[in-house]
Design a protein around this motif. Structure first.
Motif, PDB file in Angstrom:
ATOM      1  N   ASP A  20      32.547  84.544  84.596  1.00 10.28           N
ATOM      2  CA  ASP A  20      31.932  83.343  84.051  1.00 10.28           C
ATOM      3  C   ASP A  20      32.780  82.099  84.200  1.00 10.28           C
ATOM      4  O   ASP A  20      32.526  80.971  84.372  1.00 10.28           O
ATOM      5  N   VAL A  67      33.600  80.147  93.785  1.00 12.47           N
ATOM      6  CA  VAL A  67      32.882  79.660  94.630  1.00 12.47           C
ATOM      7  C   VAL A  67      33.829  78.787  95.660  1.00 12.47           C
ATOM      8  O   VAL A  67      33.392  78.625  96.835  1.00 12.47           O
ATOM      9  N   ASP A  68      34.507  78.002  95.041  1.00  9.23           N
ATOM     10  CA  ASP A  68      35.491  77.028  95.603  1.00  9.23           C
ATOM     11  C   ASP A  68      36.235  77.547  96.666  1.00  9.23           C
ATOM     12  O   ASP A  68      36.143  77.100  97.759  1.00  9.23           O
ATOM     13  N   HIS A  76      25.565  84.315  94.551  1.00  9.60           N
ATOM     14  CA  HIS A  76      25.974  84.315  93.226  1.00  9.60           C
ATOM     15  C   HIS A  76      25.961  85.567  92.247  1.00  9.60           C
ATOM     16  O   HIS A  76      26.918  85.685  91.650  1.00  9.60           O
ATOM     17  N   GLU A  81      29.831  77.165  98.933  1.00  6.90           N
ATOM     18  CA  GLU A  81      28.897  76.676  97.842  1.00  6.90           C
ATOM     19  C   GLU A  81      27.553  76.370  98.170  1.00  6.90           C
ATOM     20  O   GLU A  81      26.471  76.733  97.365  1.00  6.90           O
ATOM     21  N   LYS A  87      35.676  81.871  85.773  1.00  3.33           N
ATOM     22  CA  LYS A  87      36.187  81.740  87.175  1.00  3.33           C
ATOM     23  C   LYS A  87      35.214  81.167  88.224  1.00  3.33           C
ATOM     24  O   LYS A  87      35.635  81.468  89.257  1.00  3.33           O
ATOM     25  N   PHE A  88      34.005  81.445  87.775  1.00  6.71           N
ATOM     26  CA  PHE A  88      32.905  81.549  88.690  1.00  6.71           C
ATOM     27  C   PHE A  88      33.303  80.172  89.739  1.00  6.71           C
ATOM     28  O   PHE A  88      33.104  80.386  90.944  1.00  6.71           O
ATOM     29  N   ASP A  89      33.184  78.986  89.202  1.00  6.01           N
ATOM     30  CA  ASP A  89      33.479  77.872  89.847  1.00  6.01           C
ATOM     31  C   ASP A  89      34.612  77.835  91.021  1.00  6.01           C
ATOM     32  O   ASP A  89      34.403  77.307  92.154  1.00  6.01           O
ATOM     33  N   GLU A  90      35.710  78.290  90.269  1.00  2.00           N
ATOM     34  CA  GLU A  90      36.891  78.476  91.251  1.00  2.00           C
ATOM     35  C   GLU A  90      36.781  79.622  92.333  1.00  2.00           C
ATOM     36  O   GLU A  90      36.962  79.157  93.368  1.00  2.00           O
TER      37      GLU A  90
END
Lengths: 442, 285
Positions: free
Chosen positions: A156, A163-164, A138, A169, A158-161
């Motif tokens: 912030d 990691v995906d 992270h 994850e 795009k963080f989820d994308e």
């Protein structure tokens, strides 16, 4: 063409480097002592000379013949890149591809010339620049992202994308030092994939990761280039170049040789490779990542025991590697990877794999790898050499030398695998049992 | 002459034009560019803080332990054994208000001077304003400094020192302390990347600096003839300033002002020298 449509304009860029001057070795104690005492002054001059070029006339390209400690990494290159264009950059070792990208990325200054870059530029010369072992996945996403020129807010969002895309994850809150090297690369590439500069400079970064991940990355690159962003892309992987680029520049010895459509440029490049005289002396090839020039020279020995530059398909081949090191090499290992001109890796041989551990060896010598029946089809191939001691990599020379393989009737049937379908040939036996078919068991 | 010229930023696409050409001579400091990179700056500082005590048992207690051990040793050797005069201040109090800023300066200078060498991998792979390298450790070490300042509280309590209005000057001297560390850091980091000798010279250099400043002794022991010369040392200024602001003794401006001026000169010349050398950093790694 209106200058507003241009993303990059390069005008007469030149770059010279000075290579470290080799020390003379004295045969008498007195001279050695004298040298030791006056060495600070000499060292100062040497280190200073690395960045002062007052003695070199940069307007004159003939200069490189006069001074052997000068390397012209780039000799007067000019070109333009339109907005939204995807430009490939190919060429052999030391052709100046990476130096050119470094100049455009502002990492190093040109010696002379000028370039104009319009738009927000980001460079990706390595994946995972600035990754810190002790930080979690992270935290590294944020650190690496900002190093690549992103703002915290963008990360912030795009963080989820990111990691995906990386597929790690589960471990995102684990320190990166606990990651496998594959996971690190995936995470690092995921960060890079979500950069949104107007101009992107990419140096040979697709060569990392497993095949599935590479495909994913190439897909991402295509998506990026489809969004009207300007991309300059260096690779040895001609398939990727061919797929992604609209235009390709071929560099050779610091000069721009070809500026054409991918097909033509790749053809010109492969032709120039197979015509170029092979110099298998690799002692002076500049090393990356602090590797020292342990590997000195490569020789190809054919069935008659002669040193050759081309060998017949299916013939025995001995690869003789000359090495030299300061000390005895403990628990040594040597190996090489063979790849096609298109950048496809075909096989890898290494002492640890085929032979197991070697005894400690003297500081200089030769090591031979005997391949009883060379499985390569006709063509030009590159060898990437490496050697190490214990777990430490001593030397690594990417595409150090090349070998020509000529066609031969390898099976004695007059038929060979079609090179469009196969990369190598494999010995196989066929046997026919007549009368019963597998399905008639009962 | 500035390296970059940004045109009007209101036009979103292609508004930013970067001219790349050989840089020669002195470069102006591009504050605007540094400001653009504030997020990176923040993360690099934060990385240094986070990583410093990784995999240690004591963690940030080290920030207290390092100056504490030094204070104890100095109090025994210089206070008890050598009985150095401190103008009536208990030695432990006298030395701790000096050792804490000194620990900051010595550590910040050392890390800052090596910042380009330790960051050389990044230096060759990505561009961001090079000045960020030596300045990052200065900011990161402030965390250690703040923690170690807590050491002073029990001492003040024990000796019954009450803060005076002098304390209002403390931020000025903290700023000065950072300025000195940054000044030395930018000078030496630009040299260290070319000549690795800096790394080997650093330990004596730091030790010499320590004895040139009134850390273990009092500046009142310096005889009149040398005072002007002595006070040009910016570290003298920082230590005198800290002592006066924290202990409430009168400021001896004759020791403080000259050093302040030299600190500013050090930082400004260092920054220009750094920027002049900046173009060759990558080529000499």
């Amino acid at each position: 063409m209106s200058s507003n449509e241009l993303a990059i304009k390069v005008e007469h860029i030149k770059k010279i480097y000075r290579i470290g001057v080799k020390d003379k070795i004295h045969d008498s104690f007195g001279k050695t002592l004298f040298d030791f005492v006056k060495s600070p002054l000499k060292n100062y001059r040497n280190y200073r000379s690395l960045y002062t070029f007052n003695d070199v006339d940069t307007s004159d390209l003939v200069a490189d013949h006069q001074q052997d400690d000068i390397i012209w990494a780039i000799k007067d290159i000019s070109f333009e890149v339109k907005k939204g264009e995807v430009l490939g950059l190919i060429g052999g070792n030391g052709a100046g591809k990476s130096t050119l990208l470094k100049i455009l990325a502002r990492i190093t200054d040109p010696t002379s010339g000028r370039a104009e870059v319009r738009g927000r530029i980001s460079s990706l010369l390595e994946v995972g620049t600035g990754f810190h072992q002790e930080l979690t996945g992270h935290e590294n996403v944020f650190l690496n992202g900002t190093i690549l020129g992103m703002k915290k807010k963008e990360i912030d969002n795009k963080f989820d994308e990111i990691v995906d895309f990386s597929g790690v994850e589960q471990f995102i809150d684990t320190p990166v030092k606990r990651y496998s090297s594959g996971m690190k690369v995936r995470l690092a590439f995921a960060v890079a994939a979500f950069m949104e500069p107007e101009i992107l400079l990419v140096d040979e970064v697709l060569a990392v990761g497993d095949a599935a991940f590479q495909t994913k990355c190439i897909g991402k690159m295509r998506e990026v280039s489809g969004q009207g962003r300007t991309v300059m892309f260096v690779s040895h992987n001609m398939t990727a170049i061919d797929h992604l680029c609209e235009r390709v520049l071929v560099l050779e010895n610091g000069k721009l040789m070809v500026d054409a459509e991918p097909d033509q440029a790749i053809a010109a490049y492969t032709r120039s490779i197979s015509q170029s005289a092979t110099d298998n002396n690799i002692a002076d090839v500049p090393r990356k990542n602090g590797y020292s020039p342990v590997l000195q020279k490569v020789e190809f020995i054919d069935r008659r025991g002669e040193s050759v530059s081309s060998v017949q398909s299916g013939d025995p081949l001995t690869v003789r590697i000359h090495y030299r090191h300061d000390d005895e090499i403990k628990d040594p290992h040597f190996g090489f990877i063979v790849e096609t001109v298109m950048g496809v890796k075909i096989f890898w041989v290494q002492t640890k794999m085929q032979k197991g551990p070697l005894p400690d060896i003297a500081p200089a010598g030769v090591i031979e790898c005997r391949i009883p029946r060379l499985p390569l089809l006709a063509g030009t191939y590159f060898l990437t050499l490496g050697c190490g001691a214990q777990t430490h990599q001593l030397d690594h020379v990417e595409r150090a030398c090349q070998i020509q393989v000529t066609e031969a009737d390898v099976f004695g049937t007059g038929r060979n695998p079609n090179p469009k379908i196969a990369m190598i040939f494999v010995d196989a036996d066929w046997e026919i049992t007549q009368g019963t078919a597998v399905c008639d068991k009962n | 002459m500035a390296f970059f010229s940004f045109s009007n930023n209101s036009d979103p696409i292609g508004s930013q034009v970067t001219i790349i050409k050989p840089r020669t001579g002195w470069q102006a400091i591009n504050f605007k560019e540094l400001f653009e990179y504030r997020d990176l700056f923040y993360f690099l500082v934060w990385r240094d803080i986070k990583v410093l005590y990784a995999q240690t048992i004591l963690g940030f207690l080290w920030a207290i332990l390092q100056p504490l051990v030094q204070i104890v040793i100095f109090s025994i050797i210089f206070g008890k054994v050598a009985k150095i005069g401190t103008d009536g201040i208990p030695y432990i109090l006298f030395s701790s208000v000096a050792i804490i800023p000194w620990t900051f300066m010595s550590q910040a200078m050392t890390t800052s001077s090596q910042s380009l060498v330790t960051g050389q991998n990044m230096l060759g792979k990505v561009y961001f304003p090079r000045l960020i390298y030596p300045v990052t450790p200065i900011l990161a070490k402030l965390v250690d400094f703040s923690i170690s300042m807590l050491l002073i509280l029990p001492l003040f309590f024990y000796y019954g020192v009450t803060p005076t209005w002098n304390l209002l000057f403390l931020p000025l001297f903290i700023g000065l302390m950072m300025c000195v560390a940054a000044g030395v850091g930018v000078w030496l980091s630009a040299m260290a990347i070319r000549f690795r000798d800096v790394k080997f010279a650093m330990p004596f250099f730091i030790q010499m600096l320590m004895y040139t400043a009134p850390i273990v002794y009092s500046s009142s022991s310096i005889s009149g003839n040398f005072r002007t010369l002595y006070s040009l040392n910016p570290i003298v200024s920082v230590i005198e300033g800290f002592r006066a602001s924290l202990l409430g003794i009168p400021f001896s401006w004759e020791f403080i002002l000259p050093g302040m001026i030299s600190a500013v000169i050090l930082l400004v010349t260092g920054t220009y020298y750094f920027q002049r050398m900046e173009r060759v950093f990558v080529d000499v790694i």
